[in-house]
Enzyme design. Structure first.
Site, PDB file in Angstrom:
ATOM      1  N   ASP A   2       0.832  -1.209   0.000  1.00  0.00           N
ATOM      2  CA  ASP A   2       0.000   0.000   0.000  1.00  0.00           C
ATOM      3  C   ASP A   2       0.865   1.257   0.000  1.00  0.00           C
ATOM      4  O   ASP A   2       2.088   1.210   0.114  1.00  0.00           O
ATOM      5  CB  ASP A   2      -0.914   0.003   1.230  1.00  0.00           C
ATOM      6  CG  ASP A   2      -1.849  -1.184   1.245  1.00  0.00           C
ATOM      7  OD1 ASP A   2      -2.231  -1.645   0.157  1.00  0.00           O
ATOM      8  OD2 ASP A   2      -2.189  -1.653   2.357  1.00  0.00           O
ATOM      9  N   TYR A  41       6.891 -10.114   6.531  1.00  0.00           N
ATOM     10  CA  TYR A  41       6.698  -8.683   6.771  1.00  0.00           C
ATOM     11  C   TYR A  41       7.322  -8.313   8.113  1.00  0.00           C
ATOM     12  O   TYR A  41       7.374  -9.132   9.041  1.00  0.00           O
ATOM     13  CB  TYR A  41       5.211  -8.323   6.791  1.00  0.00           C
ATOM     14  CG  TYR A  41       4.579  -8.185   5.428  1.00  0.00           C
ATOM     15  CD1 TYR A  41       4.525  -6.955   4.786  1.00  0.00           C
ATOM     16  CD2 TYR A  41       4.023  -9.292   4.785  1.00  0.00           C
ATOM     17  CE1 TYR A  41       3.940  -6.819   3.541  1.00  0.00           C
ATOM     18  CE2 TYR A  41       3.429  -9.165   3.533  1.00  0.00           C
ATOM     19  CZ  TYR A  41       3.403  -7.927   2.917  1.00  0.00           C
ATOM     20  OH  TYR A  41       2.833  -7.808   1.683  1.00  0.00           O
TER      21      TYR A  41
END
Length: 491
Positions: free
Chosen positions: A147, A250
C-alpha cells in the site's frame, strides 16, 4: 620615400590609426610592400584587416551551421534507433527490488496515481530499452502489492526483457529444474551471445556469460529510494511471481513506549496457524471470497543494532510476521489489536473471539496502525537463483549508506531537541513543580484511533460491519438487478 621596413623599425610601439579606405583609393596588389609609400602601406594594412574580419565572420557562420547540422544529425540518429521486438532477443527475467515507500503512492500503478513504484520502474525499463515487449505479451507478475507508504526490502517482479543470451534449446535448460541460469554453470553449449547491443553494460568480465547488468543499468536511472538488488533467469513458462512464492515475511517497526511486549507475544501466538482472518482485514467480495490464510510465525523482539542497547521508551521493537500469503491490510489490522493488548486495553481473549467467525461473524470497527513502519521484508522462491555484479553491489551499498546517513542525523537532531526541551521545562520550575512529562506511550501515535483510557470502548462492544455472507448477498442482488435492467432495456 620612407621604406616600410625603416618605418616599423623606427616606430616599433606606435599604434597606427588606420583611416577609412574610400572607394576612390586605388589599390595596387601587384606593387611590392617595400616599394609602397606610407599612405599606400597604411591603406594595404587597412584592407587586409577588413578582409580578415570578413573571413572571420564567414568562418563563424559556417561553424555555427556545421554545429547545427551535427546536432540535427545526432538527434535524427537517436530518433531512428528503434528496437524491433521481432529482431530483438527477449526472455523472462525476475528482478528483486527494494524501495522506501514513504513518499510514493504504493506499488500498483492505478489510474490517477503519478508516483507509484510500478510506474517509475516501467519508465526506467523503457528508458533503458530493456523493455520492448508488447504489453499484452509481457507475461508480467509481481509477488505482492504494498500500500501507499509501505516499503519493501525484497519485492520480486517477473517480465519479458531484452537479453544478450540466446537460448537455443529451452527444453534442455528446463530439464535442469533450477529455473535460472547461474554464471558459474557450464551451459554455454546451449547459448549464443548477442554482442551487437552495446548500449547496455555487461555483467562482470569474470562471468562465463555476457548478459546485461540489469541492476547497474536500471539503478543509474531510478531514484535512489528504489534499487534493483538482483536478477534471475526464469525458464518456467508457467512461473508467476505471485503464485510461485513459497513464503513472505513482513516486518513492522515501532518504539516500545509503555507497551507490554510479553503480553503482545502471548497474543501473537494465538494468531499463528491456519485461520479465517476475515475480522483482521478489509473485505472485498468483488476480488476474494475465501479469507483463510496460514500464518507460520508472529513474534515481537527488541530491534538491537550494533552499539545500541536498552533505550527506555524509545527502544525500537520489530514484529516479524511470516506466512504464505496475506489479505488486504491484514498485517496492520493484526498490529492494531496487538497494540491494544500491549496497552492493557484488551486481553488476549479477543484474539480467540475474533478468529471464531461463528461467534463474531461481523468485524467490529477499529482503526488501522500507520503504514510507514511496515515493510515487505522477504519473498522466498525455490526456483530462482539471483545474480549481482560486484560493481552493482558497491553502488547499492553506497546509496543505502547515503539514505541511512541522512535519516540517522535527522533522528539524532530530533531526539536531542526533545531532550533539550524537556530539560528546559524542568529548569523553568522549582524542583520540577508544575512540570509534567508527556505520556511515555509514544506508540499510540501509530494508531488511527483517538481515545483515552477512561473513554476506551471495548472492541467487541462496538458497531460492526456487514458479515461476509451479507456482503456476498448484497453483491449478487446488485448484479441481478443490473442484469434485469439490461434485459428490459434490450426489449
Amino acid at each position: 620615400m620612407i621604406r616600410a621596413t625603416s618605418f616599423f623599425r623606427i616606430n616599433p610601439s606606435r599604434r597606427l590609426s588606420i583611416p577609412q579606405i574610400s572607394k576612390s583609393t586605388k589599390m595596387d596588389d601587384t606593387k611590392p610592400i617595400d616599394d609602397q609609400t606610407r599612405d599606400e602601406l597604411i591603406a594595404t594594412v587597412g584592407r587586409l584587416q577588413q578582409k580578415c574580419t570578413a573571413l572571420k565572420a564567414e568562418s563563424s557562420k559556417y561553424e555555427a551551421m556545421a554545429q547545427k547540422f551535427l546536432r540535427a544529425s545526432s538527434a535524427k540518429k537517436r530518433k531512428l534507433k528503434i528496437f524491433d521486438p521481432e529482431t530483438t532477443h527477449q526472455r523472462r527475467i525476475a528482478l528483486k527490488v527494494s524501495y522506501f515507500g514513504w513518499d510514493y503512492d504504493g506499488l500498483q500503478d492505478n489510474a490517477g496515481l503519478s508516483d507509484s513504484i510500478e510506474k517509475i520502474l516501467f519508465l526506467a525499463l523503457r528508458h533503458t530499452k530493456l523493455l520492448v515487449a508488447d504489453p499484452d505479451d509481457l507475461t508480467y507478475s509481481k509477488c505482492g502489492r504494498t500500500d501507499k507508504g509501505v516499503s519493501a526490502f525484497s519485492q520480486v517482479f517477473c517480465m519479458k526483457l531484452r537479453s544478450r543470451i540466446h537460448v537455443k534449446d529451452e527444453n534442455s535448460l528446463n530439464e535442469q529444474g533450477n529455473g535460472s541460469v547461474n554464471p558459474s554453470d557450464d551451459i554455454t553449449n546451449h547459448m549464443t551471445v548477442d554482442t551487437t547491443d552495446n548500449d547496455v553494460a555487461p555483467i562482470n568480465a569474470d562471468s562465463t556469460l555476457t548478459e546485461f547488468d540489469y541492476c547497474q543499468v536500471l539503478n543509474r536511472v531510478l531514484p535512489r529510494e528504489i534499487r534493483v538488488l538482483a536478477w534471475s533467469y526464469v525458464n518456467d513458462p508457467e512461473f508467476s511471481a505471485r503464485h510461485n512464492c513459497v513464503g513472505r515475511i513482513y516486518k513492522y517497526f515501532f518504539p516500545r513506549g509503555t507497551l507490554d511486549i510479553s503480553a503482545m507475544n502471548v497474543a501473537a501466538k494465538k494468531l499463528t496457524g491456519t485461520h479465517d482472518f476475515r475480522n483482521f482485514c478489509k473485505i472485498n467480495v468483488r476480488e476474494r471470497l475465501v479469507y483463510v490464510r496460514e500464518l507460520r510465525d508472529l513474534r515481537i523482539d527488541p530491534y538491537i543494532t550494533q552499539g545500541s542497547g536498552d533505550d527506555g521508551e524509545y527502544q525500537m521493537c520489530v514484529a516479524t510476521i511470516t506466512g504464505t500469503g496475506f489479505l488486504y491490510h491484514q498485517v496492520r489490522y493484526m498490529m492494531s489489536i496487538l497494540f491494544l493488548i500491549g496497552q492493557g486495553l484488551e486481553t488476549d481473549d479477543i484474539i480467540d473471539d475474533m478468529l471464531d467467525v461463528e461467534k463474531t461473524p461481523r468485524r467490529p470497527q477499529y482503526g488501522l496502525t500507520a503504514e510507514y513502519p511496515l515493510a515487505l521484508y522477504d519473498c522466498k522462491f525455490d526456483t530462482l537463483e539471483w545474480n549481482l555484479s560486484a560493481e552493482a553491489q558497491i553502488r547499492i551499498q553506497e546509496d543505502l549508506q547515503k539514505i541511512w546517513l541522512s535519516l540517522a542525523v535527522k533522528t539524532s537532531i530530533a531526539r536531542s531537541m526533545m531532550t533539550k526541551f524537556s530539560d528546559d521545562m524542568k529548569l523553568r520550575t522549582d524542583d520540577s513543580e508544575g512540570h509534567k512529562d508527556a505520556d511515555g506511550n509514544i506508540s499510540r501515535f501509530l494508531m488511527f484511533e483517538k481515545w483515552s483510557r477512561k473513554q476506551y470502548r471495548k472492541i467487541l462492544t462496538r458497531q460492526t460491519a456487514n458479515s461476509l455472507e451479507e456482503k456476498i448477498s448484497h453483491l449478487e442482488n446488485k448484479r441481478k438487478r443490473k442484469h434485469e435492467s439490461a434485459e428490459e432495456t434490450s426489449e
